[in-house]
Design a protein around this motif. Sequence first.
Motif, PDB file in Angstrom:
ATOM      1  N   GLY A  32      18.678  34.524  29.778  1.00 36.83           N
ATOM      2  CA  GLY A  32      18.164  35.508  28.842  1.00 36.83           C
ATOM      3  C   GLY A  32      18.582  36.921  29.201  1.00 36.83           C
ATOM      4  N   VAL A  33      18.486  37.269  30.489  1.00 42.27           N
ATOM      5  CA  VAL A  33      18.764  38.650  30.886  1.00 42.27           C
ATOM      6  C   VAL A  33      20.256  38.924  30.930  1.00 42.27           C
ATOM      7  CG1 VAL A  33      18.448  40.376  32.688  1.00 42.27           C
ATOM      8  CG2 VAL A  33      16.623  38.771  32.192  1.00 42.27           C
ATOM      9  N   MET A  34      21.011  38.024  31.530  1.00 42.29           N
ATOM     10  CA  MET A  34      22.425  38.324  31.746  1.00 42.29           C
ATOM     11  C   MET A  34      23.362  37.535  30.852  1.00 42.29           C
ATOM     12  SD  MET A  34      22.540  40.798  33.629  1.00 42.29           S
ATOM     13  CE  MET A  34      23.967  41.304  34.546  1.00 42.29           C
ATOM     14  N   ASP A  35      22.800  36.677  29.977  1.00 39.49           N
ATOM     15  CA  ASP A  35      23.649  35.861  29.132  1.00 39.49           C
ATOM     16  C   ASP A  35      24.605  35.033  29.993  1.00 39.49           C
ATOM     17  OD1 ASP A  35      24.306  34.939  26.664  1.00 39.49           O
ATOM     18  OD2 ASP A  35      25.882  36.404  26.305  1.00 39.49           O
ATOM     19  N   LEU A  80      24.859  33.195  47.063  1.00 41.71           N
ATOM     20  CA  LEU A  80      25.668  32.652  45.966  1.00 41.71           C
ATOM     21  C   LEU A  80      25.941  33.728  44.919  1.00 41.71           C
ATOM     22  CD1 LEU A  80      24.402  29.083  45.010  1.00 41.71           C
ATOM     23  CD2 LEU A  80      26.593  29.739  45.980  1.00 41.71           C
ATOM     24  N   GLU A  81      24.917  34.509  44.630  1.00 40.23           N
ATOM     25  CA  GLU A  81      25.072  35.570  43.632  1.00 40.23           C
ATOM     26  C   GLU A  81      26.152  36.550  44.081  1.00 40.23           C
ATOM     27  OE1 GLU A  81      24.248  39.158  41.226  1.00 40.23           O
ATOM     28  OE2 GLU A  81      24.285  39.017  43.398  1.00 40.23           O
ATOM     29  N   PHE A  82      26.098  36.895  45.367  1.00 38.18           N
ATOM     30  CA  PHE A  82      27.040  37.867  45.901  1.00 38.18           C
ATOM     31  C   PHE A  82      28.467  37.312  45.909  1.00 38.18           C
ATOM     32  CE2 PHE A  82      29.319  39.668  49.568  1.00 38.18           C
ATOM     33  CZ  PHE A  82      29.276  41.007  49.226  1.00 38.18           C
ATOM     34  N   LEU A  83      28.604  36.037  46.322  1.00 35.16           N
ATOM     35  CA  LEU A  83      29.942  35.467  46.480  1.00 35.16           C
ATOM     36  C   LEU A  83      30.586  35.099  45.147  1.00 35.16           C
ATOM     37  CD1 LEU A  83      29.588  33.108  49.578  1.00 35.16           C
ATOM     38  CD2 LEU A  83      30.832  35.261  49.433  1.00 35.16           C
ATOM     39  N   VAL A  84      29.791  34.516  44.243  1.00 36.16           N
ATOM     40  CA  VAL A  84      30.393  33.947  43.037  1.00 36.16           C
ATOM     41  C   VAL A  84      29.911  34.602  41.742  1.00 36.16           C
ATOM     42  CG1 VAL A  84      30.794  31.825  41.745  1.00 36.16           C
ATOM     43  CG2 VAL A  84      30.569  31.722  44.232  1.00 36.16           C
ATOM     44  N   PHE A  85      28.590  34.561  41.525  1.00 35.04           N
ATOM     45  CA  PHE A  85      28.082  34.830  40.188  1.00 35.04           C
ATOM     46  C   PHE A  85      28.321  36.254  39.712  1.00 35.04           C
ATOM     47  CE2 PHE A  85      24.855  31.438  41.441  1.00 35.04           C
ATOM     48  CZ  PHE A  85      25.759  30.453  41.129  1.00 35.04           C
ATOM     49  N   ARG A  86      28.256  37.229  40.630  1.00 37.22           N
ATOM     50  CA  ARG A  86      28.366  38.605  40.154  1.00 37.22           C
ATOM     51  C   ARG A  86      29.760  38.915  39.615  1.00 37.22           C
ATOM     52  NH1 ARG A  86      26.955  42.743  44.810  1.00 37.22           N
ATOM     53  NH2 ARG A  86      24.981  41.757  44.343  1.00 37.22           N
ATOM     54  N   HIS A  87      30.726  38.087  39.951  1.00 42.42           N
ATOM     55  CA  HIS A  87      32.074  38.303  39.420  1.00 42.42           C
ATOM     56  C   HIS A  87      32.245  37.711  38.027  1.00 42.42           C
ATOM     57  CE1 HIS A  87      32.926  39.509  43.493  1.00 42.42           C
ATOM     58  NE2 HIS A  87      32.444  38.365  43.914  1.00 42.42           N
ATOM     59  N   LEU A  88      31.184  37.077  37.523  1.00 44.75           N
ATOM     60  CA  LEU A  88      31.328  36.331  36.272  1.00 44.75           C
ATOM     61  C   LEU A  88      30.527  36.911  35.120  1.00 44.75           C
ATOM     62  CD1 LEU A  88      30.964  32.797  37.855  1.00 44.75           C
ATOM     63  CD2 LEU A  88      33.025  33.656  36.765  1.00 44.75           C
ATOM     64  N   ASP A  90      30.820  39.517  33.333  1.00 47.33           N
ATOM     65  CA  ASP A  90      31.574  40.053  32.202  1.00 47.33           C
ATOM     66  C   ASP A  90      32.483  39.014  31.562  1.00 47.33           C
ATOM     67  OD1 ASP A  90      30.410  42.450  32.859  1.00 47.33           O
ATOM     68  OD2 ASP A  90      32.025  42.964  34.249  1.00 47.33           O
ATOM     69  N   ARG A  91      32.439  37.803  32.075  1.00 43.39           N
ATOM     70  CA  ARG A  91      33.340  36.770  31.552  1.00 43.39           C
ATOM     71  C   ARG A  91      32.633  35.944  30.482  1.00 43.39           C
ATOM     72  NH1 ARG A  91      37.277  35.685  35.391  1.00 43.39           N
ATOM     73  NH2 ARG A  91      38.185  34.419  33.763  1.00 43.39           N
ATOM     74  N   ASP A  92      33.421  35.156  29.737  1.00 43.67           N
ATOM     75  CA  ASP A  92      32.818  34.355  28.669  1.00 43.67           C
ATOM     76  C   ASP A  92      32.075  33.143  29.247  1.00 43.67           C
ATOM     77  OD1 ASP A  92      34.933  32.981  29.582  1.00 43.67           O
ATOM     78  OD2 ASP A  92      36.033  32.856  27.705  1.00 43.67           O
ATOM     79  N   HIS A  93      31.318  32.474  28.368  1.00 41.33           N
ATOM     80  CA  HIS A  93      30.521  31.330  28.805  1.00 41.33           C
ATOM     81  C   HIS A  93      31.371  30.236  29.419  1.00 41.33           C
ATOM     82  CE1 HIS A  93      27.099  32.543  25.880  1.00 41.33           C
ATOM     83  NE2 HIS A  93      26.914  33.024  27.078  1.00 41.33           N
ATOM     84  N   LEU A  94      32.554  30.066  28.870  1.00 41.33           N
ATOM     85  CA  LEU A  94      33.439  29.018  29.349  1.00 41.33           C
ATOM     86  C   LEU A  94      33.772  29.218  30.833  1.00 41.33           C
ATOM     87  CD1 LEU A  94      34.919  26.575  28.521  1.00 41.33           C
ATOM     88  CD2 LEU A  94      36.787  27.967  27.688  1.00 41.33           C
ATOM     89  N   SER A  95      34.136  30.454  31.202  1.00 40.37           N
ATOM     90  CA  SER A  95      34.450  30.735  32.603  1.00 40.37           C
ATOM     91  C   SER A  95      33.237  30.508  33.490  1.00 40.37           C
ATOM     92  CB  SER A  95      34.912  32.186  32.766  1.00 40.37           C
ATOM     93  OG  SER A  95      35.958  32.461  31.896  1.00 40.37           O
TER      94      SER A  95
END
Lengths: 306, 307
Positions: A32-35, A80-88, A90-95
């Motif tokens: 909800g917050v970050m889509d 996990l958020e630091f290593l992976v998720f925060r880089h995603l 701005d990317r689309d749902h597929l990525s």
Amino acid sequence: MNTTLLLVQGLNGLQFGVLLFLVAAGLTLVFGVMDFINLAHGVQYMVGAYLGASLAALTGSFWLGLLLALPAALVFGLVLEFLVFRHLYDRDHLSQVLATFGVILFLNEGVKVVFGAAPMQMPVPELLSGGVPLMDGLLYPTYRLAILAAGLATAALLWFLVERTRAGMLVRAGATNAPMVAALGVDIRRLFMLVFGFGAMLAGFAGVMAAPILSVEPGMGDNLLILAFVVIVIGGIGSVRGAFVAALLVGLVETIGRGLMPDLMRLFMDASSARQTGAALASMLVYIVMAAILAFRPAGLFPARA
Amino acid sequence: MSNPRLWLPLLVFAGLAAAPFLGLGQGHSLTLLARGMIFGLAAVSLMLLVGGAGLVSLGHAAMMGMGAYAVVVLDHAGITEAWMVFPAGILAAALFALLTGAIAIRTSGVHFIMITLAFGQMAFFTTSSLAIYGGDDGYTLFNRTEVFGARWLENRLVFHFVCLGLLVACWALVQMLLESRFGRVLRASRENETRARALGFAPYPYRLLAYVIAGAMGGLAGVLLANSAEFVAPAYLAWQRSGDLLFMVILGGLAGPHGALVGALAFVLVEEWLSHAMEHWRLVFGPLLILCVFFLRGGIVGLLRRG
């Protein structure tokens, strides 16, 4: 199917429902917050169960294990958020789907390497090991009632945090319209980290609580993840209230369906094919309910975005 | 010849055709190549949805499963004739796609992902509970599918070229569909649905048709997969398998169906190589997927075009 059995199935269903809610709450807030679609939320539940089981074995106490597992799950989520998720973000749902899928592969294999492929056991704490007589001839395990109570208490706490605190207000506002909240000067990334860490802890908590009644094994989060997604889609994405109602609904449908379906089918066919068809229908029931609800309310029961 | 849409797939097809005569004639590598081509076929069909219509399906493995289980059901009934088995597998998957697609296409975005996932799970649980076909344990086929009673498909070389031929045909069909008026409407409604509607194109029937065609091709891949392994299990339909297929499409790049083809071959080869090199190969494979998403935005094809 008599009343006693129905009562037991109902209680089991509610208890499964609150566990589902703990996993789904974090998932729906993050979405909800970050889509952001986080397929790896299920392995966070698994990691929680492993952390709880191994810390309990290490300290010799269920309670110490539980107490230590919560901050550990939180830290794990933040890493996990630091290593992976925060880089995603701005990317689309597929990525997002694909990268978090990679996290699943890694962590499912990772626990196999660290803990072995065989299921791990976590003993029920002594304090909760007995049963509670609910009615004549029905002794219901205390631990299962404790899960139900702890789940409901956590839900109440979460309701308080989300509905009655400033941070909760921002989270709700973020779930409804994130760009607007960011424009008002709220650091939405930090808000997200908060939500994310909290969600990881909730999933971990659900994992620790489920550990004594389910077997702790690699991949245990995968099926739960799918059900949690069903929950948030039925409930309305981003809505905590919707997740709660839908989690109880899914828990009850899943558990009672498994109990009732074979009996129901016996009305139409012979015993062995009734057992088979019943089992097949029971495992599909949740998805049929989901398809039916979405056919009438495509945005779920309590859509967060108006 | 600067258009990679054409020369790249032709190069790949030529390589695949020559492979059996270049020392890759041994049993295992041919089996592996067949597996790569079968997943390539499934990935190309998924590409029609993802790249063409913008429909991210997380239930495409169920289409393969429909095809594979059609082989099983017929095998159990004693029918192994290709002229029955192949159409049955394709039709079963197309019908499943039509029924589930009619509901799923009404939604979009993340709801579409979730609904296709849900339908995939339904199919998975159904096959898991079919005790006469082995349930969870799966079903071992007695023989491969026969052609006019002859066991041609047992011959690895023949099977290799059957897979290759069907792959080329499906690639050409998807390529043609995407470049036709049909494909342009699909892409237009993906880019801007309001505008497409204003031009008088209702996206629903186009998307549904694309979903059914992709499903039918997935079913064909499933028939081939069942024949290749001579074994079918519910694991073929697991949602993780759908994740693999999506990844193949993205790994290759969304520039055209050749991307999905290259992605599938690369995926199968890397998986094979890693799983032989180490026991816990997913520890490397998982992060590799993440890194591909981070850094390989145009996919392998995008990399080739730049280089």
